[in-house]
Design a protein around this motif. Structure first.
Motif, PDB file in Angstrom:
ATOM      1  N   HIS A  83       0.843  -1.201   0.000  1.00 49.64           N
ATOM      2  CA  HIS A  83       0.000   0.000   0.000  1.00 49.64           C
ATOM      3  C   HIS A  83       0.880   1.254   0.000  1.00 49.64           C
ATOM      4  CE1 HIS A  83      -3.412   2.582   0.785  1.00 49.64           C
ATOM      5  NE2 HIS A  83      -2.829   3.054   1.883  1.00 49.64           N
ATOM      6  N   MET A  84       1.938   1.227   0.818  1.00 44.05           N
ATOM      7  CA  MET A  84       2.862   2.352   0.858  1.00 44.05           C
ATOM      8  C   MET A  84       3.521   2.559  -0.501  1.00 44.05           C
ATOM      9  SD  MET A  84       4.267   4.746   2.684  1.00 44.05           S
ATOM     10  CE  MET A  84       3.925   4.237   4.378  1.00 44.05           C
ATOM     11  N   SER A  85       3.877   1.466  -1.168  1.00 45.03           N
ATOM     12  CA  SER A  85       4.494   1.567  -2.490  1.00 45.03           C
ATOM     13  C   SER A  85       3.562   2.251  -3.483  1.00 45.03           C
ATOM     14  CB  SER A  85       4.869   0.170  -2.996  1.00 45.03           C
ATOM     15  OG  SER A  85       5.384   0.231  -4.309  1.00 45.03           O
ATOM     16  N   GLY A  86       2.272   1.900  -3.423  1.00 45.33           N
ATOM     17  CA  GLY A  86       1.315   2.530  -4.326  1.00 45.33           C
ATOM     18  C   GLY A  86       1.167   4.015  -4.074  1.00 45.33           C
ATOM     19  N   LEU A  87       1.110   4.401  -2.804  1.00 46.80           N
ATOM     20  CA  LEU A  87       0.968   5.820  -2.468  1.00 46.80           C
ATOM     21  C   LEU A  87       2.187   6.624  -2.909  1.00 46.80           C
ATOM     22  CD1 LEU A  87      -0.620   5.645   1.111  1.00 46.80           C
ATOM     23  CD2 LEU A  87      -1.755   6.191  -1.054  1.00 46.80           C
ATOM     24  N   ILE A  88       3.377   6.064  -2.626  1.00 45.67           N
ATOM     25  CA  ILE A  88       4.607   6.775  -2.990  1.00 45.67           C
ATOM     26  C   ILE A  88       4.725   6.900  -4.503  1.00 45.67           C
ATOM     27  CG2 ILE A  88       7.119   6.600  -2.967  1.00 45.67           C
ATOM     28  CD1 ILE A  88       6.893   5.331  -0.202  1.00 45.67           C
ATOM     29  N   SER A  89       4.431   5.830  -5.216  1.00 44.04           N
ATOM     30  CA  SER A  89       4.516   5.884  -6.677  1.00 44.04           C
ATOM     31  C   SER A  89       3.524   6.880  -7.252  1.00 44.04           C
ATOM     32  CB  SER A  89       4.268   4.485  -7.264  1.00 44.04           C
ATOM     33  OG  SER A  89       5.263   3.567  -6.836  1.00 44.04           O
ATOM     34  N   ALA A  90       2.319   6.909  -6.694  1.00 43.89           N
ATOM     35  CA  ALA A  90       1.311   7.853  -7.182  1.00 43.89           C
ATOM     36  C   ALA A  90       1.759   9.290  -6.953  1.00 43.89           C
ATOM     37  CB  ALA A  90      -0.027   7.588  -6.500  1.00 43.89           C
ATOM     38  N   ALA A  91       2.314   9.551  -5.771  1.00 44.40           N
ATOM     39  CA  ALA A  91       2.773  10.907  -5.473  1.00 44.40           C
ATOM     40  C   ALA A  91       3.923  11.313  -6.386  1.00 44.40           C
ATOM     41  CB  ALA A  91       3.194  11.004  -4.011  1.00 44.40           C
ATOM     42  N   GLN A  92       4.870  10.412  -6.601  1.00 46.49           N
ATOM     43  CA  GLN A  92       6.023  10.740  -7.439  1.00 46.49           C
ATOM     44  C   GLN A  92       5.617  10.909  -8.899  1.00 46.49           C
ATOM     45  OE1 GLN A  92       8.721   7.532  -6.500  1.00 46.49           O
ATOM     46  NE2 GLN A  92       9.602   8.625  -4.763  1.00 46.49           N
ATOM     47  N   ILE A  93       4.731  10.042  -9.373  1.00 49.23           N
ATOM     48  CA  ILE A  93       4.267  10.181 -10.754  1.00 49.23           C
ATOM     49  C   ILE A  93       3.462  11.464 -10.910  1.00 49.23           C
ATOM     50  CG2 ILE A  93       2.723   9.192 -12.493  1.00 49.23           C
ATOM     51  CD1 ILE A  93       3.535   6.430 -11.446  1.00 49.23           C
ATOM     52  N   GLY A  94       2.626  11.773  -9.907  1.00 47.12           N
ATOM     53  CA  GLY A  94       1.809  12.983  -9.984  1.00 47.12           C
ATOM     54  C   GLY A  94       2.644  14.243 -10.050  1.00 47.12           C
ATOM     55  N   VAL A  95       3.639  14.357  -9.161  1.00 47.38           N
ATOM     56  CA  VAL A  95       4.445  15.582  -9.153  1.00 47.38           C
ATOM     57  C   VAL A  95       5.297  15.664 -10.414  1.00 47.38           C
ATOM     58  CG1 VAL A  95       6.502  14.705  -7.964  1.00 47.38           C
ATOM     59  CG2 VAL A  95       5.781  17.060  -7.621  1.00 47.38           C
ATOM     60  N   THR A  96       5.717  14.518 -10.943  1.00 40.37           N
ATOM     61  CA  THR A  96       6.483  14.530 -12.195  1.00 40.37           C
ATOM     62  C   THR A  96       5.625  15.005 -13.353  1.00 40.37           C
ATOM     63  OG1 THR A  96       7.872  12.707 -11.393  1.00 40.37           O
ATOM     64  CG2 THR A  96       7.868  13.128 -13.758  1.00 40.37           C
ATOM     65  N   LEU A  97       4.391  14.535 -13.420  1.00 38.37           N
ATOM     66  CA  LEU A  97       3.496  14.976 -14.490  1.00 38.37           C
ATOM     67  C   LEU A  97       3.214  16.471 -14.392  1.00 38.37           C
ATOM     68  CD1 LEU A  97       0.918  12.029 -14.671  1.00 38.37           C
ATOM     69  CD2 LEU A  97       2.734  12.576 -16.295  1.00 38.37           C
ATOM     70  N   ILE A  98       3.022  16.953 -13.165  1.00 38.22           N
ATOM     71  CA  ILE A  98       2.789  18.387 -12.985  1.00 38.22           C
ATOM     72  C   ILE A  98       3.990  19.181 -13.485  1.00 38.22           C
ATOM     73  CG2 ILE A  98       2.507  20.202 -11.263  1.00 38.22           C
ATOM     74  CD1 ILE A  98       0.854  18.214  -9.619  1.00 38.22           C
ATOM     75  N   ALA A  99       5.184  18.751 -13.096  1.00 36.97           N
ATOM     76  CA  ALA A  99       6.393  19.461 -13.535  1.00 36.97           C
ATOM     77  C   ALA A  99       6.554  19.389 -15.047  1.00 36.97           C
ATOM     78  CB  ALA A  99       7.615  18.871 -12.837  1.00 36.97           C
ATOM     79  N   LEU A 100       6.220  18.249 -15.643  1.00 37.82           N
ATOM     80  CA  LEU A 100       6.330  18.133 -17.099  1.00 37.82           C
ATOM     81  C   LEU A 100       5.342  19.053 -17.802  1.00 37.82           C
ATOM     82  CD1 LEU A 100       6.780  14.274 -17.564  1.00 37.82           C
ATOM     83  CD2 LEU A 100       8.438  16.051 -18.108  1.00 37.82           C
ATOM     84  N   LEU A 101       4.112  19.122 -17.278  1.00 37.03           N
ATOM     85  CA  LEU A 101       3.125  20.016 -17.882  1.00 37.03           C
ATOM     86  C   LEU A 101       3.565  21.474 -17.768  1.00 37.03           C
ATOM     87  CD1 LEU A 101      -0.185  18.330 -16.678  1.00 37.03           C
ATOM     88  CD2 LEU A 101       0.654  18.465 -19.016  1.00 37.03           C
ATOM     89  N   LEU A 102       4.179  21.813 -16.647  1.00 37.54           N
ATOM     90  CA  LEU A 102       4.685  23.177 -16.503  1.00 37.54           C
ATOM     91  C   LEU A 102       5.856  23.433 -17.440  1.00 37.54           C
ATOM     92  CD1 LEU A 102       4.632  23.633 -12.619  1.00 37.54           C
ATOM     93  CD2 LEU A 102       3.122  24.723 -14.270  1.00 37.54           C
ATOM     94  N   ALA A 103       6.678  22.414 -17.649  1.00 40.70           N
ATOM     95  CA  ALA A 103       7.894  22.603 -18.441  1.00 40.70           C
ATOM     96  C   ALA A 103       7.622  22.672 -19.935  1.00 40.70           C
ATOM     97  CB  ALA A 103       8.879  21.469 -18.146  1.00 40.70           C
ATOM     98  N   VAL A 104       6.574  21.984 -20.397  1.00 44.17           N
ATOM     99  CA  VAL A 104       6.313  21.960 -21.845  1.00 44.17           C
ATOM    100  C   VAL A 104       5.956  23.365 -22.310  1.00 44.17           C
ATOM    101  CG1 VAL A 104       4.780  21.092 -23.635  1.00 44.17           C
ATOM    102  CG2 VAL A 104       5.575  19.566 -21.828  1.00 44.17           C
ATOM    103  N   PRO A 105       6.696  23.918 -23.261  1.00 45.10           N
ATOM    104  CA  PRO A 105       6.393  25.275 -23.724  1.00 45.10           C
ATOM    105  C   PRO A 105       5.126  25.308 -24.561  1.00 45.10           C
ATOM    106  CG  PRO A 105       8.161  24.331 -25.034  1.00 45.10           C
ATOM    107  CD  PRO A 105       7.872  23.343 -23.941  1.00 45.10           C
ATOM    108  N   THR A 106       4.430  26.404 -24.502  1.00 44.51           N
ATOM    109  CA  THR A 106       3.254  26.646 -25.324  1.00 44.51           C
ATOM    110  C   THR A 106       3.547  27.821 -26.245  1.00 44.51           C
ATOM    111  OG1 THR A 106       2.277  28.164 -23.729  1.00 44.51           O
ATOM    112  CG2 THR A 106       1.756  25.820 -23.472  1.00 44.51           C
ATOM    113  N   SER A 107       2.637  28.056 -27.182  1.00 43.85           N
ATOM    114  CA  SER A 107       2.828  29.185 -28.092  1.00 43.85           C
ATOM    115  C   SER A 107       2.857  30.497 -27.312  1.00 43.85           C
ATOM    116  CB  SER A 107       1.703  29.205 -29.130  1.00 43.85           C
ATOM    117  OG  SER A 107       0.431  29.277 -28.494  1.00 43.85           O
TER     118      SER A 107
END
Length: 948
Positions: free
Chosen positions: A903-927
């Protein structure tokens, strides 16, 4: 015809805006109307002496006091119009009408009895040439859009008469329509109230008329309408109110059967719009988005009340609204970005190809192939701190997750963040992940040159100096030594540092920069935890400078920088705190290997100050007699001297900042070389000072480029070419031993085996991480080292600092020691059965490390004889890795991690994947972000006045 007008004026002092001044100005403007008002009611939302005095001094018919929390809609409802009034004029403390405004509004109502209310042109009180509002409409999905908001008033809209709605401030409403429509909807939370009133008027068979000649100036203090977005709090309030109003209208205007569907879609839409806000670099709208969603979910009674009001007054079909809505094409035209004028372009061309950057990278690639030619024939890099990777991508990512570790009987804990970096690299070559490291090594030099070149673009516009930056960074001694010694974490950290500088130096002014820098920072700390204190110092200094020089603008972006790093490291930090071994967080990740490096003495620190992390003086001691290599550290003297001059140039602030970076890097290297946190069997291994030197090299190189770019007077600028040549030649000479180390067979790296275990074990465990091997290694100092390895090999990504840095034995360590003693001794315990029950299938007796001592050789012979006598063990034979035995009989499957750990593994993975996706969305340049970037210089520093 409206013979008598009742003005309803709402005032709310909040202690920050000059409410008394605004109210006094509005009252004076009402008294100066060419068409006088007949009644005036002032509603005071909250007591304040100055405002109360103004209200009492006015000619108000009635003054109503209400709590400060009263909304504008509720305040207006408290002001009951006179029965003799024919029209109601809705005003706020900051709405100042021109002297003829009321006369023109009344004239607009007189033109047609079908007009429910007339709306003036709202302009800014401090700049009357800018239109605040002149009519509003909405899209098919309920988004409110101002027809002329924020446009310069050139009379382009003065001919417009009809609109779906208008800003509520200053509208003149017929008294019968005001009573029939039920006034303002409180469920809108202060946004789009005039639009909603207009929609209900249209459905009631009336219409809304614009009166552009009636001008009312507004200050936008938020009493009515939305506040001017001059602060972060005002921007959040606008976003919350606007989104709440949109969701509320969607529920109110929808057909009855669609209301439940719209209600159920609120939370999924909030999630989708959160992703959109991140992609558009608007993270400040996320919290208002979810707050609006929650409010829309719970204000069911307000929706029911508004729908009932529409049913009671509706006299026209919804199709009458459709022509007045804004289409998607019109919305794109209205909100589209204007093209950048050539004269407004501030950022110069990158000139990567024209300026020689591409040729530099190509030259570095050719040099890399020449220097590391044998790698082309290798399938796995071995030697030094290198090990193969897992055989499958799935196992790579399993090693990167919380759970059972690949060492120990049942070691459960967090993975090192470096395991994620290894998994990403290995996933680039999914069929043979270990080959990804071969590719990385071959492309390391060109990648370093590329990173150094781009980092130099933040310091200088000169193409020649950018080439120097790329060259010097790629030939940094600590980087080349890490390549030849086989230190993957240090190599990756060196490759990432210039990109962290490139993105991090503009993180305060761009969410794209902040998003990219946050991921790079997390990756750098994952590869070099010893840099965490130094990077924290730099981050805090950046925050202080931003608060001091920019009044905190951009500080939220800087705060975000550390969020991914904190989330990635949080499981390891928690484990270290619980185990009482916090210093272990700074341990080098990957294979614990005591390779060649300087000693923690005066000579060693002198070499570190010269950027050299090894006692062989960057390899020159392998070419020349050691006593003749005294001159080698002097090769970087020109570079260091130029860096020290940087604070004396006109770009002194940039020079000081870069010297601070260099200082914290040197301090980190000095501290690291004297600290041992991990253990290689019985040997304590000091930290590798290379990452600290890489950071220092970045600061010194940046400072030197500042000096070369801005520190030469016009009369001596010819010296720039000489200085560049001297610096480049010195660094190139310093790099000669490392670049020829593989050819001279003095490098630690070699063509390694595909597995650190015998081929028989490797074949069975290639795709199965649950094949267990009990490994015994005689120690030259006496005794034996014992460990349990799971899978077909010890691998780079499976290494764990929670195992390598333990200073106290755990119950599992005691069990491993007991089993080792039972195997090599004459214990009567059924050790083999215990191993089989734990899931171990093999026993391997390795050879001691070279040179083998007599004690180790004697112990190995004794251990071999003892193990041969154990029942249940079948000898497989002598292998290149040692003597191997296989356990006969049934071997139990390796015990799975406890449900709590899963259960701990699932929570940690979800948190790490979530923050990575947020950072990637912020990093991707837009027009939009690319367009904005064009208006900001690429070079960072006060010399370019980049904050303007």
């Amino acid at each position: 015809m409206p013979a008598r007008v009742h003005a309803l004026l709402v005032a709310r002092p909040d202690g920050r805006t000059p409410a008394a001044h605004h109210l006094r100005r509005t009252v004076a403007a009402l008294a100066a109307q060419t068409r006088p008002i007949d009644f005036l009611t002032i509603v005071l939302c909250g007591p304040e002496p100055g405002v109360v005095d103004v209200a009492k001094e006015s000619q108000a018919t009635l003054v109503v006091e209400a709590p400060a929390s009263t909304s504008f809609a509720d305040a207006v409802k408290l002001a009951i119009p006179s029965k003799d009034a024919d029209a109601v004029w809705v005003l706020a403390q900051d709405t100042t009408p021109d002297p003829d405004a009321l006369a023109r509004l009344v004239g607009r109502l007189e033109l047609s009895p079908s007009v429910a209310f007339a709306a003036p042109k709202l302009v800014r009180s401090d700049d009357r040439a800018e239109i605040v509002s002149l009519g509003t409409t909405m899209t098919r999905y309920g988004r409110a859009v101002g027809i002329a908001d924020d446009e310069l008033d050139q009379g382009q809209h003065d001919g417009r008469e009809d609109a779906l709605g208008a800003d509520v401030r200053g509208i003149l409403v017929r008294a019968d329509a005001w009573s029939r429509l039920g006034r303002l909807d409180r469920g809108l939370r202060g946004a789009d109230e005039g639009l909603d009133l207009g929609v209900r008027a249209r459905l009631g068979g009336a219409r809304v008329s614009l009166a552009p000649s009636a001008v009312v100036s507004v200050s936008g203090d938020g009493v009515a309408g939305l506040p001017v977005p001059v602060t972060a709090a005002h921007r959040r309030r606008r976003a919350f109110a606007s989104r709440t109003a949109q969701l509320h209208r969607r529920l109110v205007y929808a057909q009855a059967w669609a209301v439940p569907l719209h209600w159920l879609s609120i939370l999924p839409l909030a999630l989708a719009r959160t992703v959109a806000h991140l992609f558009r670099k608007q993270p400040g709208r996320i919290m208002p988005e979810w707050a609006a969603a929650v409010v829309a979910l719970i204000q069911v009674l307000a929706v029911a009340r508004a729908r009932r009001g529409i049913r009671q007054t509706k006299a026209a079909p919804w199709s009458q609204i459709a022509p007045l809505r804004m289409t998607a094409t019109q919305l794109r035209s209205r909100l589209g970005d204007a093209p950048v004028e050539p004269t407004a372009r501030v950022r110069s061309e990158l000139r990567f190809f024209a300026g020689g950057g591409a040729w530099l990278v190509l030259a570095a690639l050719v040099l890399s192939v020449i220097a590391f030619t044998p790698l082309l024939a290798w399938s796995v890099i071995g030697g030094g701190g290198m090990q193969p990777l897992r055989g499958t991508v799935g196992l790579l990512w399993t090693d990167a997750a919380y759970g059972l570790r690949a060492f120990g009987l049942e070691t459960v804990g967090p993975a090192d963040p470096f395991a994620i970096i290894v998994a990403v690299i290995g996933s680039a070559w999914p069929l043979e992940p270990s080959r990804a490291l071969i590719v990385l090594w071959l492309f390391a030099l060109p990648l370093a040159a590329l990173g150094g070149w781009f980092a130099a673009t933040r310091v200088t516009e000169r193409s020649s100096l950018r080439l120097v930056g790329g060259t010097v960074w790629a030939l940094a001694p600590t980087f080349l030594i890490a390549l030849t010694q086989g230190r993957p974490a240090a190599v990756i950290a060196h490759l990432l540092l210039p990109w962290l500088f490139y993105a991090g130096s503009v993180a305060h002014r761009s969410w794209s920069g902040a998003g990219g820098a946050s991921l790079l920072l997390a990756a750098v700390i994952a590869c070099a935890p010893s840099l965490a204190p130094a990077l924290t110092v730099i981050w805090v200094a950046m925050l202080v400078v931003i608060v001091a020089t920019r009044a905190g603008r951009g500080s939220a972006r800087l705060v975000w920088l550390v969020v991914p790093s904190a989330v990635m490291a949080a499981p390891l930090v928690w484990h270290a705190i619980r185990s009482g071994n916090v210093w272990a967080l700074l341990a080098d990740p990957g294979v614990t290997w005591a390779g060649p490096q300087v000693a923690a003495d005066a000579v060693g620190r002198g070499l570190l100050a010269a950027g050299i992390p090894t006692a062989d003086v960057a390899g020159w001691a392998t070419i020349l007699p050691p006593e003749t290599t005294w001159w080698v550290p002097l090769l970087i003297a020109p570079l260091a001297l130029l860096a020290l001059i940087a604070p004396l140039t006109q770009r002194w602030a940039s020079g000081v900042a870069l010297l601070v970076v260099a200082a914290v890097g040197i301090a980190t290297a000095f501290a690291a070389v004297g600290v041992s946190l991990a253990f290689d069997e019985s040997l304590a291994v000091p930290l590798w000072p290379g990452p600290g030197l890489s950071l220092a090299w970045l600061g010194v190189l940046g400072g030197a480029l500042v000096t070369l770019d801005a520190g030469l007077a016009p009369k001596v600028r010819a010296a720039r070419g000489i200085a560049v040549a001297v610096v480049s030649l010195g660094v190139l000479v310093l790099a000669v031993p490392s670049l020829t180390a593989v050819a001279r067979d003095t490098a630690e790296i070699s063509g390694g085996p595909a597995s650190t275990l015998p081929a028989y074990v490797a074949a069975l465990g290639a795709g199965d991480g649950n094949v267990g091997t009990f490994v015994l290694t005689p120690q030259n100092e006496g005794g034996v080292s014992a460990r349990v390895v799971w899978g077909g090999s010890e691998t780079l990504g499976a290494q764990s600092t929670i195992v390598a840095t333990r200073t106290t034995a755990t119950p599992q360590d005691d069990e491993v020691a007991r089993l080792a003693a039972g195997l090599v001794g004459d214990s009567a315990d059924d050790v083999v059965a215990t191993l089989a029950a734990d899931g171990v299938s093999f026993v391997l007796l390795e050879q001691a490390a070279e040179p083998v001592s007599g004690a180790a050789r004697s112990f190995g012979l004794t251990a071999e004889a003892a193990i041969d006598q154990r029942d249940g063990l079948e000898p497989v034979g002598e292998t290149a890795r040692g003597i191997l035995w296989r356990i006969n009989g049934e071997v139990s499957a390796r015990a799975a991690a406890a449900p709590s750990a899963q259960h701990m593994s699932g929570l940690i993975s979800a948190a790490q994947i979530g923050v990575t996706l947020i950072a990637l969305l912020l990093a991707v340049p837009t027009s939009t972000s690319r367009l904005e970037a064009r208006r900001i210089p690429r070079v960072v520093g006060p010399h370019w006045e980049e904050g303007r």
